[in-house]
Write a protein that holds these residues in place. Sequence first.
Motif, PDB file in Angstrom:
ATOM      1  N   ILE A  98      40.802   8.312 -15.183  1.00 48.54           N
ATOM      2  CA  ILE A  98      39.812   7.495 -15.905  1.00 48.54           C
ATOM      3  C   ILE A  98      38.871   8.388 -16.703  1.00 48.54           C
ATOM      4  O   ILE A  98      38.561   8.101 -17.860  1.00 48.54           O
ATOM      5  CB  ILE A  98      39.048   6.551 -14.942  1.00 48.54           C
ATOM      6  CG1 ILE A  98      39.986   5.408 -14.533  1.00 48.54           C
ATOM      7  CG2 ILE A  98      37.767   6.029 -15.578  1.00 48.54           C
ATOM      8  CD1 ILE A  98      39.389   4.382 -13.606  1.00 48.54           C
ATOM      9  N   GLU A  99      38.442   9.499 -16.113  1.00 51.59           N
ATOM     10  CA  GLU A  99      37.578  10.428 -16.843  1.00 51.59           C
ATOM     11  C   GLU A  99      38.304  10.963 -18.078  1.00 51.59           C
ATOM     12  O   GLU A  99      37.716  11.062 -19.154  1.00 51.59           O
ATOM     13  CB  GLU A  99      37.161  11.585 -15.937  1.00 51.59           C
ATOM     14  CG  GLU A  99      36.222  11.174 -14.825  1.00 51.59           C
ATOM     15  CD  GLU A  99      36.010  12.254 -13.777  1.00 51.59           C
ATOM     16  OE1 GLU A  99      35.064  12.121 -12.996  1.00 51.59           O
ATOM     17  OE2 GLU A  99      36.802  13.234 -13.731  1.00 51.59           O
ATOM     18  N   THR A 100      39.586  11.273 -17.925  1.00 50.72           N
ATOM     19  CA  THR A 100      40.379  11.762 -19.057  1.00 50.72           C
ATOM     20  C   THR A 100      40.434  10.705 -20.150  1.00 50.72           C
ATOM     21  O   THR A 100      40.277  11.014 -21.339  1.00 50.72           O
ATOM     22  CB  THR A 100      41.804  12.140 -18.601  1.00 50.72           C
ATOM     23  OG1 THR A 100      41.696  13.208 -17.650  1.00 50.72           O
ATOM     24  CG2 THR A 100      42.667  12.584 -19.763  1.00 50.72           C
TER      25      THR A 100
ATOM     26  N   LEU B 288      38.225   8.400 -20.738  1.00 52.15           N
ATOM     27  CA  LEU B 288      36.900   8.360 -21.368  1.00 52.15           C
ATOM     28  C   LEU B 288      36.759   9.489 -22.387  1.00 52.15           C
ATOM     29  O   LEU B 288      36.285   9.278 -23.512  1.00 52.15           O
ATOM     30  CB  LEU B 288      35.796   8.472 -20.313  1.00 52.15           C
ATOM     31  CG  LEU B 288      35.598   7.280 -19.383  1.00 52.15           C
ATOM     32  CD1 LEU B 288      34.657   7.653 -18.234  1.00 52.15           C
ATOM     33  CD2 LEU B 288      35.071   6.072 -20.130  1.00 52.15           C
ATOM     34  N   LEU B 289      37.188  10.696 -22.004  1.00 53.48           N
ATOM     35  CA  LEU B 289      37.092  11.846 -22.901  1.00 53.48           C
ATOM     36  C   LEU B 289      37.940  11.644 -24.160  1.00 53.48           C
ATOM     37  O   LEU B 289      37.472  11.875 -25.280  1.00 53.48           O
ATOM     38  CB  LEU B 289      37.537  13.121 -22.180  1.00 53.48           C
ATOM     39  CG  LEU B 289      36.660  13.586 -21.025  1.00 53.48           C
ATOM     40  CD1 LEU B 289      37.340  14.717 -20.265  1.00 53.48           C
ATOM     41  CD2 LEU B 289      35.288  13.996 -21.513  1.00 53.48           C
ATOM     42  N   LEU B 290      39.187  11.228 -23.965  1.00 54.28           N
ATOM     43  CA  LEU B 290      40.079  11.028 -25.107  1.00 54.28           C
ATOM     44  C   LEU B 290      39.594   9.904 -26.015  1.00 54.28           C
ATOM     45  O   LEU B 290      39.674  10.009 -27.240  1.00 54.28           O
ATOM     46  CB  LEU B 290      41.508  10.750 -24.624  1.00 54.28           C
ATOM     47  CG  LEU B 290      42.182  11.904 -23.872  1.00 54.28           C
ATOM     48  CD1 LEU B 290      43.526  11.470 -23.306  1.00 54.28           C
ATOM     49  CD2 LEU B 290      42.343  13.118 -24.776  1.00 54.28           C
ATOM     50  N   THR B 291      39.066   8.837 -25.418  1.00 48.62           N
ATOM     51  CA  THR B 291      38.533   7.725 -26.207  1.00 48.62           C
ATOM     52  C   THR B 291      37.311   8.188 -26.994  1.00 48.62           C
ATOM     53  O   THR B 291      37.171   7.868 -28.181  1.00 48.62           O
ATOM     54  CB  THR B 291      38.179   6.531 -25.292  1.00 48.62           C
ATOM     55  OG1 THR B 291      39.361   6.115 -24.601  1.00 48.62           O
ATOM     56  CG2 THR B 291      37.616   5.369 -26.102  1.00 48.62           C
ATOM     57  N   SER B 292      36.454   8.960 -26.364  1.00 50.04           N
ATOM     58  CA  SER B 292      35.267   9.489 -27.038  1.00 50.04           C
ATOM     59  C   SER B 292      35.664  10.342 -28.242  1.00 50.04           C
ATOM     60  O   SER B 292      35.097  10.204 -29.325  1.00 50.04           O
ATOM     61  CB  SER B 292      34.435  10.311 -26.052  1.00 50.04           C
ATOM     62  OG  SER B 292      33.364  10.936 -26.696  1.00 50.04           O
ATOM     63  N   GLN B 293      36.653  11.202 -28.056  1.00 51.57           N
ATOM     64  CA  GLN B 293      37.106  12.057 -29.150  1.00 51.57           C
ATOM     65  C   GLN B 293      37.733  11.225 -30.258  1.00 51.57           C
ATOM     66  O   GLN B 293      37.455  11.427 -31.444  1.00 51.57           O
ATOM     67  CB  GLN B 293      38.117  13.085 -28.638  1.00 51.57           C
ATOM     68  CG  GLN B 293      37.482  14.123 -27.753  1.00 51.57           C
ATOM     69  CD  GLN B 293      38.506  15.007 -27.058  1.00 51.57           C
ATOM     70  OE1 GLN B 293      39.705  14.783 -27.124  1.00 51.57           O
ATOM     71  NE2 GLN B 293      38.014  16.023 -26.372  1.00 51.57           N
ATOM     72  N   ARG B 294      38.573  10.284 -29.883  1.00 53.07           N
ATOM     73  CA  ARG B 294      39.287   9.451 -30.840  1.00 53.07           C
ATOM     74  C   ARG B 294      38.340   8.560 -31.654  1.00 53.07           C
ATOM     75  O   ARG B 294      38.510   8.401 -32.863  1.00 53.07           O
ATOM     76  CB  ARG B 294      40.296   8.599 -30.074  1.00 53.07           C
ATOM     77  CG  ARG B 294      41.301   7.915 -30.906  1.00 53.07           C
ATOM     78  CD  ARG B 294      42.301   7.215 -29.975  1.00 53.07           C
ATOM     79  NE  ARG B 294      43.348   6.632 -30.728  1.00 53.07           N
ATOM     80  CZ  ARG B 294      44.491   7.203 -31.031  1.00 53.07           C
ATOM     81  NH1 ARG B 294      44.748   8.414 -30.615  1.00 53.07           N
ATOM     82  NH2 ARG B 294      45.391   6.575 -31.741  1.00 53.07           N
TER      83      ARG B 294
END
Length: 171
Positions: free
Chosen positions: A117-119, A121-127
Motif C-alpha cells: 500500500i505504501e508503494t 501511495l508513492l507511485l500514485t504520488s509520483q504519477r
Amino acid sequence: MSRQFVTEAVMMAIYGQLLVPQSPVEYIVPYTTVMELYELRDSNEPLMNREEDDRHVKMKIREMIAYFEEPLNSKKINRALNVPWAKSAGILLGERAQLTVINSVDTAAYGEQFDPIETELLLTSQREKAPILTDQFELIQRIIEGGVPVQVYDIDDFDFAMEEESFRSSH
C-alpha cells in the motif's frame, strides 16, 4: 482549481477535518486502500487508543463503505478498475472535498523498504505529481531517508499543506 493529495481512504474516517477543508481539495486514493476499509471494519484490532474514539472511527468506516457502495459511487469506482492506473470520476465528500479512486498497481518498485500500500501511495504520488498526506511518522521518515522523490505532509500539517499548495499553484 482544487488542491490534490494522495492518501489512504481510512484517513477520511479518522480525520474528519479532511472532509471540511477551507478550500477545494481532491484526495486521490488507491483502490487497495478502499478495500482495506473492509478489513478494518471486520477486524477486532483497535484502530485508536481510546475505546470511544475507536468506536467512532469504526462507525465512520462503516458509513464510508456504505457511501462507496451507493449505486452511483460504486459505478464510478468499478469503471476505473478495468484499466491499470485509471481514475474514477470524482466522488463528492462534502462541499469542497472530493475523492478520486485510482486503480494503482504495486510494481514492487521500492522492494522491502515499503509495504504494497505504501508503494502504491508513492507511485500514485509520483504519477499524479501530488503530495502524500499521512499520519504515519515512520512512513514519512522512510520516504525522506530513502530519498524517494515525492512530497509528503503529516496530516497534522494539513492546513499548512493546503496553504503551501495554494502558494505554489499561484506562482
